[in-house]
Write a protein that holds these residues in place. Sequence first.
Motif, mmCIF file in Angstrom:
data_model
loop_
_atom_site.group_PDB
_atom_site.id
_atom_site.type_symbol
_atom_site.label_atom_id
_atom_site.label_comp_id
_atom_site.label_asym_id
_atom_site.label_seq_id
_atom_site.Cartn_x
_atom_site.Cartn_y
_atom_site.Cartn_z
ATOM 1 N N GLY A 201 0.816 -1.211 0.000
ATOM 2 C CA GLY A 201 0.000 0.000 0.000
ATOM 3 C C GLY A 201 0.849 1.260 0.000
ATOM 4 O O GLY A 201 0.808 2.041 -0.961
ATOM 5 N N PRO A 202 1.628 1.469 1.038
ATOM 6 C CA PRO A 202 2.501 2.655 1.081
ATOM 7 C C PRO A 202 3.424 2.741 -0.132
ATOM 8 O O PRO A 202 3.666 3.837 -0.652
ATOM 9 C CB PRO A 202 3.315 2.432 2.357
ATOM 10 N N ARG A 203 3.905 1.597 -0.580
ATOM 11 C CA ARG A 203 4.782 1.613 -1.756
ATOM 12 C C ARG A 203 4.061 2.232 -2.949
ATOM 13 O O ARG A 203 4.628 3.053 -3.675
ATOM 14 C CB ARG A 203 5.250 0.193 -2.085
ATOM 15 N N ARG A 204 2.828 1.830 -3.140
ATOM 16 C CA ARG A 204 2.070 2.394 -4.274
ATOM 17 C C ARG A 204 1.877 3.892 -4.098
ATOM 18 O O ARG A 204 1.943 4.659 -5.061
ATOM 19 C CB ARG A 204 0.723 1.681 -4.407
ATOM 20 N N GLU A 205 1.650 4.318 -2.854
ATOM 21 C CA GLU A 205 1.479 5.754 -2.619
ATOM 22 C C GLU A 205 2.758 6.516 -2.949
ATOM 23 O O GLU A 205 2.718 7.605 -3.536
ATOM 24 C CB GLU A 205 1.082 6.002 -1.162
ATOM 25 N N VAL A 206 3.867 5.944 -2.560
ATOM 26 C CA VAL A 206 5.150 6.588 -2.864
ATOM 27 C C VAL A 206 5.332 6.697 -4.372
ATOM 28 O O VAL A 206 5.692 7.754 -4.900
ATOM 29 C CB VAL A 206 6.318 5.797 -2.231
ATOM 30 N N ARG B 171 0.025 19.464 -2.493
ATOM 31 C CA ARG B 171 1.127 18.715 -3.069
ATOM 32 C C ARG B 171 2.091 18.208 -2.010
ATOM 33 O O ARG B 171 3.000 17.445 -2.324
ATOM 34 C CB ARG B 171 1.870 19.605 -4.063
ATOM 35 N N ARG B 172 1.902 18.626 -0.785
ATOM 36 C CA ARG B 172 2.842 18.234 0.259
ATOM 37 C C ARG B 172 2.924 16.720 0.481
ATOM 38 O O ARG B 172 4.034 16.180 0.588
ATOM 39 C CB ARG B 172 2.498 18.957 1.567
ATOM 40 N N PRO B 173 1.783 16.008 0.545
ATOM 41 C CA PRO B 173 1.876 14.579 0.878
ATOM 42 C C PRO B 173 2.712 13.783 -0.128
ATOM 43 O O PRO B 173 2.484 13.873 -1.330
ATOM 44 C CB PRO B 173 0.415 14.109 0.836
ATOM 45 N N GLY B 174 3.652 13.061 0.385
ATOM 46 C CA GLY B 174 4.464 12.197 -0.469
ATOM 47 C C GLY B 174 5.627 12.898 -1.131
ATOM 48 O O GLY B 174 6.509 12.244 -1.705
ATOM 49 N N MET B 175 5.629 14.227 -1.029
ATOM 50 C CA MET B 175 6.670 14.990 -1.725
ATOM 51 C C MET B 175 8.073 14.601 -1.265
ATOM 52 O O MET B 175 9.029 14.625 -2.050
ATOM 53 C CB MET B 175 6.424 16.486 -1.491
ATOM 54 N N GLU B 176 8.220 14.222 -0.001
ATOM 55 C CA GLU B 176 9.558 13.876 0.483
ATOM 56 C C GLU B 176 10.136 12.691 -0.289
ATOM 57 O O GLU B 176 11.335 12.624 -0.546
ATOM 58 C CB GLU B 176 9.556 13.581 1.988
ATOM 59 N N TYR B 177 9.263 11.767 -0.695
ATOM 60 C CA TYR B 177 9.775 10.599 -1.421
ATOM 61 C C TYR B 177 10.180 10.964 -2.842
ATOM 62 O O TYR B 177 11.150 10.433 -3.387
ATOM 63 C CB TYR B 177 8.726 9.487 -1.416
ATOM 64 N N ALA B 178 9.427 11.888 -3.429
ATOM 65 C CA ALA B 178 9.766 12.317 -4.784
ATOM 66 C C ALA B 178 11.123 13.020 -4.797
ATOM 67 O O ALA B 178 11.989 12.731 -5.629
ATOM 68 C CB ALA B 178 8.677 13.239 -5.327
ATOM 69 N N ILE B 179 11.300 13.918 -3.850
ATOM 70 C CA ILE B 179 12.554 14.680 -3.825
ATOM 71 C C ILE B 179 13.717 13.793 -3.415
ATOM 72 O O ILE B 179 14.805 13.855 -3.978
ATOM 73 C CB ILE B 179 12.415 15.908 -2.900
ATOM 74 N N TRP B 180 13.457 12.940 -2.446
ATOM 75 C CA TRP B 180 14.507 12.009 -2.023
ATOM 76 C C TRP B 180 14.935 11.155 -3.214
ATOM 77 O O TRP B 180 16.136 10.984 -3.478
ATOM 78 C CB TRP B 180 13.999 11.139 -0.874
ATOM 79 N N SER B 181 13.974 10.617 -3.930
ATOM 80 C CA SER B 181 14.299 9.785 -5.095
ATOM 81 C C SER B 181 15.142 10.559 -6.094
ATOM 82 O O SER B 181 16.144 10.049 -6.614
ATOM 83 C CB SER B 181 13.016 9.303 -5.782
ATOM 84 N N THR B 182 14.754 11.779 -6.349
ATOM 85 C CA THR B 182 15.464 12.574 -7.349
ATOM 86 C C THR B 182 16.909 12.813 -6.940
ATOM 87 O O THR B 182 17.839 12.578 -7.722
ATOM 88 C CB THR B 182 14.751 13.924 -7.550
ATOM 89 N N ASP B 215 12.986 22.725 -7.950
ATOM 90 C CA ASP B 215 12.464 24.059 -7.640
ATOM 91 C C ASP B 215 11.100 24.283 -8.270
ATOM 92 O O ASP B 215 10.169 24.743 -7.626
ATOM 93 C CB ASP B 215 13.441 25.128 -8.176
ATOM 94 N N SER B 216 11.016 23.962 -9.555
ATOM 95 C CA SER B 216 9.802 24.294 -10.291
ATOM 96 C C SER B 216 8.640 23.387 -9.902
ATOM 97 O O SER B 216 7.515 23.623 -10.292
ATOM 98 C CB SER B 216 10.064 24.170 -11.788
ATOM 99 N N SER B 217 8.937 22.357 -9.131
ATOM 100 C CA SER B 217 7.878 21.418 -8.775
ATOM 101 C C SER B 217 7.221 21.762 -7.449
ATOM 102 O O SER B 217 6.282 21.088 -7.031
ATOM 103 C CB SER B 217 8.451 20.004 -8.682
ATOM 104 N N LEU B 218 7.710 22.802 -6.804
ATOM 105 C CA LEU B 218 7.205 23.071 -5.463
ATOM 106 C C LEU B 218 5.831 23.737 -5.467
ATOM 107 O O LEU B 218 4.927 23.334 -4.744
ATOM 108 C CB LEU B 218 8.208 23.951 -4.700
ATOM 109 N N ALA B 219 5.689 24.742 -6.301
ATOM 110 C CA ALA B 219 4.530 25.618 -6.134
ATOM 111 C C ALA B 219 3.290 25.190 -6.898
ATOM 112 O O ALA B 219 2.172 25.380 -6.433
ATOM 113 C CB ALA B 219 4.904 27.037 -6.544
ATOM 114 N N GLU B 220 3.477 24.634 -8.075
ATOM 115 C CA GLU B 220 2.329 24.446 -8.956
ATOM 116 C C GLU B 220 1.389 23.355 -8.480
ATOM 117 O O GLU B 220 1.817 22.349 -7.927
ATOM 118 C CB GLU B 220 2.812 24.121 -10.376
ATOM 119 N N PRO B 221 0.106 23.574 -8.726
ATOM 120 C CA PRO B 221 -0.875 22.534 -8.384
ATOM 121 C C PRO B 221 -0.715 21.343 -9.315
ATOM 122 O O PRO B 221 -0.243 21.506 -10.443
ATOM 123 C CB PRO B 221 -2.211 23.234 -8.622
ATOM 124 N N PRO B 222 -1.112 20.184 -8.882
ATOM 125 C CA PRO B 222 -1.011 19.006 -9.755
ATOM 126 C C PRO B 222 -1.986 19.129 -10.913
ATOM 127 O O PRO B 222 -3.069 19.697 -10.772
ATOM 128 C CB PRO B 222 -1.395 17.854 -8.827
#
Lengths: 225, 225
Positions: A201-206, B171-182, B215-222
């Motif tokens: 579940g969490p994996r898919r969310e990530v 956009r906050r939820p999950g953002m840490e994983y996106a940035i961490w991955s990048t 940077d450009s991914s922070l502000a804009e709505p999905p």
Amino acid sequence: VTADGPAGAQAAATAGAGRRRPRGAVRDGLAAAGLALARAGGPDAVVLREAARMTGVVPNAAYRHFADRDELLAVVCAAAMRELAARMAAAVGQVRGRPGDPAAARRRLRALGQAYLAFAGDEPGLFAAAFAVPRPHAYDAGDGAGDPPPLDQLRAVLDELAEAGVLSRARRPGMEYAIWSTVHGLAVLTVQGPLRNLPDGPRREVEQAVRDFIDSSLAEPPRAS
Amino acid sequence: VTADGPAGAQAAATAGAGRRRPRGAVRDGLAAAGLALARAGGPDAVVLREAARMTGVVPNAAYRHFADRDELLAVVCAAAMRELAARMAAAVGQVRGRPGDPAAARRRLRALGQAYLAFAGDEPGLFAAAFAVPRPHAYDAGDGAGDPPPLDQLRAVLDELAEAGVLSRARRPGMEYAIWSTVHGLAVLTVQGPLRNLPDGPRREVEQAVRDFIDSSLAEPPRAS
DNA sequence: TGTACATCAGTGAACGCGCGTTCACTGATGTAC
DNA sequence: TGTACATCAGTGAACGCGCGTTCACTGATGTAC
């Protein structure tokens, strides 16, 4: 390899000496065995003696075909990278929609990333091997045959997105590295890294969060920092 | 460890038997030696016998302090991760600007990423070790002492960005994983991966592209996909 | 078409290495009375 | 404060393992005349 009856042992021992296989069969066999080892255990599992064993050949016979273990490993790694490229090409080839259609272009980018992640998940050993090639790296060195290397496939889709107007021209340069980094990082973190034990579940969310992150980064102009 | 004169060998040999070091010194020495080995050669270079040698102790003495080689490796990996956390905390701590200031929050995020990349570049062995811990991973398991783990530091900065209005709440939820991955993907690709031989110029361009991407991914709505 | 011979691709045996780990031991440390 | 003794933390020797790699060899393959 061949089915030996109770009396076959002596026959094999008799026929075993000298060269029996068709030209190139041993080299191909060693490479295939090495790839199987990498598939099961990653690059460190590519053991020259074991590959020779699997090929039905004495260990030092490998030195007729490879300078040393590193050269065998390099061949295996290249094959692993080719398998990744093939998976990506197949995935992107299955997306419907004419070239230049914005929605189709987006789907192709998504398919590319999906295939990359699926490969890392389905074949962690090969994925690790593909990126573990010793010394100089031939990542872009497509020799014409086969599918274009992953980075080129990504570039092609991004070019299409730019032409379709989905990705603004100003943001196109360097974008392949940003997206590659993002997808590669996600693959590494979730397959071998600290996120590898995440429940489904969490994996898919990530993964969804990362997809949204990439999607939302395509159209907007860069902001001053 | 101590300076031995020409006559010191016998003294060392005499004094060598039995327990001479203060409590815990051998365990700490083994861990420190293991960390030094990881620093120089990554997780695979953490060799129990060599760590014992460096500590001035016979190999099997290590088994008084660690169940086996894997347990030593786990301790070394945890220390490597702590060093990464410390670098990140130090970098973010040097950014001026009160909490909640949007520009300062952005600078803190950038400092975090910069520190991550710098650690991977300066200490490739430790970086690899930090993410190579055997079996279960204690990435988030901060034991209270020391700096918070990297992911928590990233979360804190993203929360600040959300409160400052730079990052939209949606956009906050999950953002840490996106940035961490990048950032992690960029580190892996440029340090150990296919981009490791990139000249300095192109490498900086790649890094800049990834920074702009984040940077450009922070502000804009999905956007709907 | 047949023979002489160089080359190629395998065999068999062995090398040295360094590793993780186990065993029985011993002397110093620290505790109970 | 002093003594008896259990425990702790080291030593010394050895184990088996599997690896990459080298050597001298031999028989089959394929080529030149």
